[in-house]
Enzyme design. Structure first.
Site, short mmCIF file in Angstrom:
data_model
loop_
_atom_site.label_atom_id
_atom_site.label_comp_id
_atom_site.label_asym_id
_atom_site.label_seq_id
_atom_site.Cartn_x
_atom_site.Cartn_y
_atom_site.Cartn_z
N GLU A 92 -11.45 70.01 11.42
CA GLU A 92 -11.27 68.74 12.10
C GLU A 92 -10.14 67.93 11.48
O GLU A 92 -9.87 68.03 10.28
CB GLU A 92 -12.57 67.92 12.04
N CYS A 107 -5.21 62.16 9.40
CA CYS A 107 -6.00 62.64 8.27
C CYS A 107 -6.23 64.13 8.49
O CYS A 107 -6.82 64.52 9.49
CB CYS A 107 -7.32 61.88 8.24
N CYS A 114 -15.79 72.97 2.22
CA CYS A 114 -15.36 72.45 0.93
C CYS A 114 -16.28 72.96 -0.17
O CYS A 114 -17.50 73.00 0.02
CB CYS A 114 -15.39 70.92 0.94
N CYS A 118 -20.06 67.50 -3.40
CA CYS A 118 -20.41 66.09 -3.65
C CYS A 118 -21.68 65.76 -2.85
O CYS A 118 -21.76 66.07 -1.65
CB CYS A 118 -19.27 65.17 -3.24
N CYS A 121 -21.49 63.75 0.71
CA CYS A 121 -20.46 64.06 1.72
C CYS A 121 -20.95 65.11 2.71
O CYS A 121 -21.50 66.15 2.32
CB CYS A 121 -19.20 64.56 1.01
N CYS A 333 -14.70 58.73 6.94
CA CYS A 333 -14.69 59.46 5.66
C CYS A 333 -16.03 60.13 5.41
O CYS A 333 -17.08 59.50 5.51
CB CYS A 333 -14.45 58.53 4.48
N1 SAH Z 1 -11.72 66.53 -1.54
C1 SAH Z 1 -10.78 65.43 -1.55
C2 SAH Z 1 -10.33 65.05 -0.16
C3 SAH Z 1 -11.43 64.46 0.72
S1 SAH Z 1 -11.05 62.80 1.01
C4 SAH Z 1 -11.37 64.28 -2.30
O1 SAH Z 1 -12.50 64.40 -2.77
O2 SAH Z 1 -10.71 63.27 -2.50
C5 SAH Z 1 -12.49 62.20 1.74
C6 SAH Z 1 -12.97 60.96 1.02
O3 SAH Z 1 -14.15 60.46 1.66
C7 SAH Z 1 -13.34 61.25 -0.42
O4 SAH Z 1 -12.99 60.17 -1.22
C8 SAH Z 1 -14.83 61.37 -0.31
O5 SAH Z 1 -15.48 61.20 -1.54
C9 SAH Z 1 -15.16 60.28 0.68
N2 SAH Z 1 -16.47 60.39 1.31
C10 SAH Z 1 -17.26 61.47 1.38
N3 SAH Z 1 -18.39 61.18 2.06
C11 SAH Z 1 -18.30 59.89 2.42
C12 SAH Z 1 -19.14 59.02 3.16
N4 SAH Z 1 -20.27 59.44 3.67
N5 SAH Z 1 -18.73 57.75 3.33
C13 SAH Z 1 -17.53 57.33 2.84
N6 SAH Z 1 -16.70 58.11 2.16
C14 SAH Z 1 -17.08 59.37 1.94
#
Ligand code: SAH
Length: 342
Positions: A92, A107, A114, A118, A121, A333
């Site tokens: 996506e 984006c 991935c 985390c 996420c 995000c």
């Molecule tokens: N793997 C990279 C790129 C992903 S960026 C990284 O970790 O930076 C996507 C961003 O959204 C990251 O900062 C991630 O931690 C954040 N993210 C993940 N789940 C989220 C959520 N439910 N709400 C808001 N941000 C979230």
């Protein structure tokens, strides 16, 4: 014979192909402009090429191998694109327009799924399938432009996957965005959860795009609970690596911090964070947690967001709160969770 994929090719490479196929070299520039300046996804539309050249191209080349499967438009105008790769896997990408600005930010994803795990996420829940090729990264921008007729002005590597674990393709895609798509280095942001050796490599390359770091916690103990990568690359070492990075590149980093209620949004957390990054040349981008049904985490209370922001600002940091985009279509995000192909 496998067809030559044109997306990602330089002008010189297209020229070589044209010459080898008894076409005049100047036809290459026309093809190049159709692809990179006009984002045209069909040889039939390349109207200034003679029919015979178009037939040759159709027979021997493809423009892109990724296909657009689905497009969803949010109430706020954000568009989420679901792409199918040659092997059937799905990824996506998201296109956002921020009010009062001419900027169009895309984006994009760098991996199918991935591997970082985390806890908060949605992409992590998919697990990891594979890295994207350079052209699969580029085609996201190309197809977004082809589909919308709009020019993407800013690119953020904040979609699915960890960009620094697909390092070579990340770097070569950025080169294509800068040189072929004419997107300035400063309009490109790479977000990472903190792969220390790769941040050092970026420093060596004197990386001139913005590096954003998904910190999300004020110390190693808290960070390890929500981001397993912190067990491998600890918090303090990460901050030190980032300090050297800013010294080498002369570029400020962006600290991203997703605020989650009762997890990392207290006044004490804010104070600890302010102290931890006080000597790091950085701006802070606070992200309000986007809830999803697969995860127990919650959005912070409004007053906690403001307190958190205030404490960081009082410590001298420039703080922005990331606007939530496209959450009604799961495009915000951490919400990108396209299922893989069976
Ligand atoms: N793997 C990279 C790129 C992903 S960026 C990284 O970790 O930076 C996507 C961003 O959204 C990251 O900062 C991630 O931690 C954040 N993210 C993940 N789940 C989220 C959520 N439910 N709400 C808001 N941000 C979230």
């Amino acid at each position: 014979m496998e067809k030559l994929e044109l997306i990602g090719k330089t002008l010189e490479e297209i020229e070589t192909f044209m010459i080898e196929n008894n076409q005049s070299k100047f036809r290459a520039k026309q093809v190049y402009n159709w692809i990179y300046l006009k984002s045209v996804n069909s040889f039939d539309k390349m109207s200034d090429l003679p029919l015979q050249a178009r037939e040759l191209l159709k027979e021997r080349c493809i423009i892109s191998s990724v296909i657009l499967k689905e497009k969803q438009v949010s109430k706020d105008g954000t568009i989420k694109f679901l792409f199918e790769l040659k092997d059937g896997n799905l990824i996506e990408s998201v296109l956002m327009r921020f009010d009062n600005r001419a900027n169009l930010t895309a984006c994009i994803s760098t991996q199918v799924g991935c591997p970082m795990g985390c806890s908060f996420c949605a992409t992590a829940k998919l697990g990891f399938k594979r890295n994207l090729s350079t052209s699969e990264i580029i085609e996201q921008i190309f197809l977004i432009q082809a589909e919308t007729g709009l020019k993407v002005t800013n690119i953020v590597y904040m979609g699915q996957g960890e960009p620094l674990l697909n390092f070579e393709n990340l770097i070569s895609s950025i080169k294509v965005f800068r040189e072929q798509f004419q997107v300035g280095a400063r309009r490109i942001t790479v977000s990472t959860c903190g792969i220390i050796p790769k941040i050092k490599e970026l420093a060596k390359l004197n990386f001139q795009s913005t590096l954003a770091i998904s910190l999300h916690a004020p110390d190693n103990e808290k960070r390890t609970q929500i981001m397993p990568i912190s067990a491998k690359y600890p918090f303090e070492e990460l901050i030190d690596t980032l300090k050297s990075y800013t010294q080498t590149t002369g570029r400020r980093v962006t600290v991203e911090y997703v605020l989650m209620r009762d997890i990392n949004d207290s006044i004490e957390d804010a104070k600890k964070l302010a102290f931890a990054i006080s000597k790091l040349k950085s701006n802070v981008n606070l992200i309000i947690y986007n809830q999803n049904e697969k995860s127990p985490y919650k959005k912070p209370l409004k007053e906690n967001i403001l307190k958190f922001k205030y404490i960081l600002e009082a410590s001298g940091k420039k703080v922005t709160i990331r606007l939530e985009r496209g959450s009604d279509i799961d495009a915000a995000c951490g919400q990108l969770s396209s299922k893989f192909a069976k």
